[in-house]
Design an enzyme around this catalytic site. Structure first.
Site, PDB file in Angstrom:
ATOM      1  N   HIS A 145      41.648  33.974  42.357  1.00 31.64           N
ATOM      2  CA  HIS A 145      41.993  32.550  42.386  1.00 31.64           C
ATOM      3  C   HIS A 145      42.985  32.195  41.294  1.00 31.64           C
ATOM      4  O   HIS A 145      43.240  32.976  40.388  1.00 31.64           O
ATOM      5  CB  HIS A 145      40.729  31.689  42.280  1.00 31.64           C
ATOM      6  N   CYS A 152      35.384  37.091  38.521  1.00 40.27           N
ATOM      7  CA  CYS A 152      36.503  36.824  39.417  1.00 40.27           C
ATOM      8  C   CYS A 152      37.807  37.314  38.782  1.00 40.27           C
ATOM      9  O   CYS A 152      37.840  37.697  37.617  1.00 40.27           O
ATOM     10  CB  CYS A 152      36.609  35.329  39.712  1.00 40.27           C
TER      11      CYS A 152
END
Length: 170
Positions: free
Chosen positions: A129, A145
């Site tokens: 992201h 992440c």
């Protein structure tokens, strides 16, 4: 005559600044890449803090990323399960356990930790992201992440397909 003098002074400056602009960032650099993978495969090397999108013929696009903190890193294979523009961030239960003061969610906008795009991996809570903290790129800062600069995640988002393989290496 004055225009000729100005042109001889300004053109070299424009040429240098144009070369610097091309070298620093109109998207990712395409490089030679020796890892096997079908075009469209994402390979992440956490030790390098790099994400590579295989383009084929021994080549890949290289992006700078932030990876998980050492205690939060994971390795192995996954796949792109979903792509979300302007995602809403919802803290995971483990994040909430570590910090009960986290908001229930953060909608799209400059305070959203997911930035402008989210690419979900597999069935879990891990994603590739964007970020609202670009200074973190190049570090081990996340909860597992992979963070990218917003301009880079927008570029990757347009290039990668749902179902693409993701390989995470040390």
């Amino acid at each position: 005559m004055r225009h000729l003098i100005l042109a001889t002074l300004i053109l070299p400056i424009l040429a240098v600044s144009g070369a610097a602009f091309a070298a620093t960032g109109e998207g990712p650099a395409e490089i030679a890449f020796a890892v096997e993978g079908e075009p469209g495969t994402i390979v992440i090397r956490t030790s390098e803090r790099k994400l590579y999108l295989v383009t084929g013929h021994g080549r890949a696009l290289a992006y700078d990323i932030a990876v998980g903190k050492p205690s939060e890193q994971w390795f192995g294979k996954s796949w792109v399960s979903k792509k979300r523009p302007n995602p809403t961030w919802t803290p995971t239960p483990s994040m909430r356990q570590k910090n009960p003061r986290l908001p229930q969610s953060v909608g799209p906008g400059p305070k959203n930790p997911l930035g402008e795009r989210a690419i979900n991996l597999g069935w879990g809570a891990y994603r590739i992201h964007g970020t609202n903290n670009p200074r973190s790129i190049g570090s081990a800062a996340s909860a597992g992440c992979f963070r990218m600069r917003n301009e880079d995640v927008r570029d990757l988002y347009e290039r990668v397909n749902v179902g693409a393989q993701v390989v995470v290496l040390r």
